[in-house]
Enzyme design. Structure first.
Site, PDB file in Angstrom:
ATOM      1  CB  CYS A   1      -0.918  -0.121   1.189  1.00 38.00           C
ATOM      2  SG  CYS A   1      -2.365  -0.981   1.238  1.00 38.00           S
ATOM      3  CG  HIS A   2       1.139   3.841  -3.115  1.00 33.76           C
ATOM      4  ND1 HIS A   2       0.300   2.677  -4.037  1.00 33.76           N
ATOM      5  CD2 HIS A   2       2.113   4.088  -4.022  1.00 33.76           C
ATOM      6  CE1 HIS A   2       1.011   2.414  -5.046  1.00 33.76           C
ATOM      7  NE2 HIS A   2       2.010   2.986  -5.258  1.00 33.76           N
TER       8      HIS A   2
ATOM      9  CG  ASP B   1      -7.678  -5.395  23.726  1.00 31.01           C
ATOM     10  OD1 ASP B   1      -7.218  -6.276  24.267  1.00 31.01           O
ATOM     11  OD2 ASP B   1      -7.386  -4.174  23.971  1.00 31.01           O
TER      12      ASP B   1
END
Length: 164
Positions: A78-79, A130
């Site tokens: 990914c850029h 979480d």
């Protein structure tokens, strides 16, 4: 074999980052969604703000926004992007029962923001898990998917049956 090509695979079959230098800058928007299914009692705890670790929804919203900004560090090809907007909406759903998560990522640039929206949803869902796992280890994360995207050479996409 004809059909769509994998853009991140070069002619030698190796993983390769796409060169977006010649693409036009356009406004790009992507929306993704997912959910965390949980016991009704766990959803009630979250709604009442009584989870041991604090405000689950606010924390998950921030985690999703932060994750979208870090997508290029998490997904190898990914850029790095200059996002102009990321929003994460988390909605209690008694019918699920659980929390529905929707993220929107936006920029003006040369590549899409689908991965940023998907990463925001994924990390928001993981954060919910979480923060509530002490109350409910049977929670289920699911339905993470792209809902829509706009902008760019490939045009707009809206998941069939979705009104957005």
């Amino acid at each position: 074999m004809s059909g769509p090509a994998l853009t991140h695979i070069d002619s030698a079959g190796e993983a390769s980052m796409v060169d977006v230098g010649d693409k036009a800058e356009t406004v790009r928007v992507a929306v993704a969604e997912g959910f965390v299914r949980m016991k009704p009692e766990t959803l009630a705890l979250i709604r009442q703000g009584n989870a041991k670790k604090g405000d689950v929804i606010a924390t998950a919203r921030l985690a999703g926004i932060m994750a979208a900004k870090q997508t290029s560090s998490l997904i190898p090809l990914c850029h790095p992007l200059m996002l102009t907007k990321v929003s994460v909406d988390i909605t209690p759903d008694d019918a699920l029962p659980g929390l529905r998560v929707e993220a929107m990522a936006k920029l003006t640039g040369r590549t899409g923001v689908e991965m940023e929206a998907l990463t925001a949803v994924s990390v928001a869902c993981l954060t919910i898990y979480d923060m509530a796992k002490a109350a409910d280890r049977e929670m289920e994360i699911g339905g993470v998917r792209l809902v829509s995207k706009s902008g760019g050479r490939s045009g707009d996409y809206h998941r069939a049956g979705e009104m957005r």
